[in-house]
Design a protein around this motif. Structure first.
Motif, mmCIF file in Angstrom:
data_model
loop_
_atom_site.group_PDB
_atom_site.id
_atom_site.type_symbol
_atom_site.label_atom_id
_atom_site.label_comp_id
_atom_site.label_asym_id
_atom_site.label_seq_id
_atom_site.Cartn_x
_atom_site.Cartn_y
_atom_site.Cartn_z
ATOM 1 N N GLU A 61 -28.038 -31.910 -39.069
ATOM 2 C CA GLU A 61 -27.049 -32.840 -39.465
ATOM 3 C C GLU A 61 -26.279 -32.098 -40.661
ATOM 4 O OE1 GLU A 61 -25.918 -35.721 -38.582
ATOM 5 O OE2 GLU A 61 -27.970 -36.397 -37.391
ATOM 6 N N LEU A 64 -24.890 -35.411 -44.720
ATOM 7 C CA LEU A 64 -25.165 -36.978 -44.193
ATOM 8 C C LEU A 64 -25.967 -37.683 -45.232
ATOM 9 C CD1 LEU A 64 -24.557 -38.867 -41.740
ATOM 10 C CD2 LEU A 64 -26.821 -38.413 -41.118
ATOM 11 N N LEU A 69 -28.841 -41.882 -42.030
ATOM 12 C CA LEU A 69 -29.668 -41.126 -41.302
ATOM 13 C C LEU A 69 -30.837 -41.946 -40.943
ATOM 14 C CD1 LEU A 69 -30.137 -38.359 -39.902
ATOM 15 C CD2 LEU A 69 -31.082 -37.582 -42.138
#
Length: 95
Positions: A61, A64, A69
């Protein structure tokens, strides 16, 4: 960028951040299998029954928010558990 390399033994949880996070970036080096990520609100290891996210190399990722998440309210600590073989997680704590 404050990138850190974290070695994660297979089959056990490893905390991959030492300070609470609001957002993160990470990528993986996995030789076999996937890595399951879980979040906690403190430095206590996660319950095995909590939902987690699975990633395989080369996925990760980028910048983020933790709330995007993980569903856990106030998630601040990330744990990684390699499922097939040991893995290396590269985590970026931002600037």
């Amino acid at each position: 960028m404050n990138q850190e390399r974290v070695e994660c033994p297979v089959g056990q949880y490893t905390q991959i951040n030492s300070d609470s996070l609001a957002s993160l970036s990470f990528n993986l080096q996995v030789h076999k299998g996937a890595v399951e990520f879980r979040a906690t609100t403190d430095t206590t290891q996660p319950d095995a029954d909590l939902p987690g996210l699975r990633y395989a190399e080369p996925w990760g990722e980028r910048d983020l928010a933790m709330s995007d998440l993980f569903q856990l309210a106030s998630a601040a600590y990330i744990w990684a558990k390699p499922l097939g073989a040991a893995a290396t997680v590269f985590i970026d704590y931002g600037s």
